[in-house]
Design a protein around this motif. Sequence first.
Motif, PDB file in Angstrom:
ATOM      1  N   GLU A 152       0.822  -1.205   0.000  1.00 61.01           N
ATOM      2  CA  GLU A 152       0.000   0.000   0.000  1.00 61.01           C
ATOM      3  C   GLU A 152       0.862   1.262   0.000  1.00 61.01           C
ATOM      4  OE1 GLU A 152      -3.232   0.429  -0.220  1.00 61.01           O
ATOM      5  OE2 GLU A 152      -3.741  -1.703  -0.280  1.00 61.01           O
ATOM      6  N   ALA A 153       2.038   1.175   0.616  1.00 66.07           N
ATOM      7  CA  ALA A 153       2.885   2.362   0.761  1.00 66.07           C
ATOM      8  C   ALA A 153       3.459   2.832  -0.567  1.00 66.07           C
ATOM      9  CB  ALA A 153       4.018   2.072   1.740  1.00 66.07           C
ATOM     10  N   MET A 154       3.796   1.878  -1.462  1.00 66.40           N
ATOM     11  CA  MET A 154       4.485   2.210  -2.698  1.00 66.40           C
ATOM     12  C   MET A 154       3.652   1.807  -3.908  1.00 66.40           C
ATOM     13  SD  MET A 154       8.358   0.948  -1.830  1.00 66.40           S
ATOM     14  CE  MET A 154       7.913  -0.749  -2.250  1.00 66.40           C
ATOM     15  N   ASP A 155       4.148   2.205  -5.086  1.00 66.20           N
ATOM     16  CA  ASP A 155       3.461   1.801  -6.312  1.00 66.20           C
ATOM     17  C   ASP A 155       4.080   0.536  -6.915  1.00 66.20           C
ATOM     18  OD1 ASP A 155       5.875   2.825  -7.279  1.00 66.20           O
ATOM     19  OD2 ASP A 155       4.953   3.702  -9.051  1.00 66.20           O
ATOM     20  N   TRP A 156       4.927  -0.168  -6.152  1.00 65.89           N
ATOM     21  CA  TRP A 156       5.505  -1.411  -6.638  1.00 65.89           C
ATOM     22  C   TRP A 156       4.476  -2.541  -6.567  1.00 65.89           C
ATOM     23  CZ3 TRP A 156      11.338  -2.476  -5.391  1.00 65.89           C
ATOM     24  CH2 TRP A 156      12.111  -1.451  -5.963  1.00 65.89           C
ATOM     25  N   THR A 157       4.756  -3.616  -7.317  1.00 69.56           N
ATOM     26  CA  THR A 157       3.844  -4.748  -7.429  1.00 69.56           C
ATOM     27  C   THR A 157       4.265  -5.873  -6.487  1.00 69.56           C
ATOM     28  OG1 THR A 157       3.382  -4.239  -9.746  1.00 69.56           O
ATOM     29  CG2 THR A 157       2.924  -6.494  -9.010  1.00 69.56           C
ATOM     30  N   LEU A 158       3.296  -6.442  -5.782  1.00 66.04           N
ATOM     31  CA  LEU A 158       3.565  -7.581  -4.907  1.00 66.04           C
ATOM     32  C   LEU A 158       3.624  -8.848  -5.750  1.00 66.04           C
ATOM     33  CD1 LEU A 158       3.880  -8.546  -1.955  1.00 66.04           C
ATOM     34  CD2 LEU A 158       1.393  -8.830  -1.888  1.00 66.04           C
TER      35      LEU A 158
END
Length: 246
Positions: A152-158
């Motif tokens: 949620e903190a970043m725009d990276w993908t899990l």
Amino acid sequence: MALRPVQVNIKALDGLAVGRFWAEALGWSVFSPGVTTYVGPVGGFVWPDPVAVCIDVVPVPEPKTATKNRVHLDLATTSAAHQAELVARLQALGATPAHVGQGDVPWTVLADPEGHEFCVLEPRETYRDTGPIAAVVVDCADPRAMARFWDEAMDWTLHEVTDDHAVLRSAKGVGPYLEFLRTPDVKTVPDRVHLDLLPYPGEDKAEEVARLRALGATDLDLGQGDVPWTCLADPEGHEFCVLAPS
């Protein structure tokens, strides 16, 4: 969401010397425009780098204690010969073997000239296109909880989450991974290595910081005083900073 990690911040007694070590280790360049020493891909000074998560070495008066850093870098290699050559070259640059309870593993654990631990990995297909830094690795108690916060903190993908491991990467599919590993260690002191996050152009830093607090981040006083960045800690106490757009 409008934040992405742009650099790994390392504290060191001799920031320039440690910066030079990491530049040689990664095949990157050193830029020292002020107090800190910035290490980034070869070429003119570019900040933030569009792909790499770079390194910013900050001088501090206190030496590293015997406590293992809870954030470290994993370096990528392309073959067994490359791994052996890189380990030998790093030791010639001043790295030393480090023992963190790793046992008999295919990777090599080293420490930079001021004792910051890092790993030189055996060749892995997953990391074939990351660049010299395969992953920024964070020790934690609960990878699932860390995945929830950082996703949620970043725009990276899990990419993956289990009870023992969580993995994120830029949605563009470039650069290193961010990995959370379950470890038995308990965080007791501020770490000497942390992530710096940056809002995208046009985004409001204050709004992003407020959003992080709502997700469970807490304010952190490291004696930073009146500075343009904001120091926070994630729900397990890992320090990180939100930088101001330049």
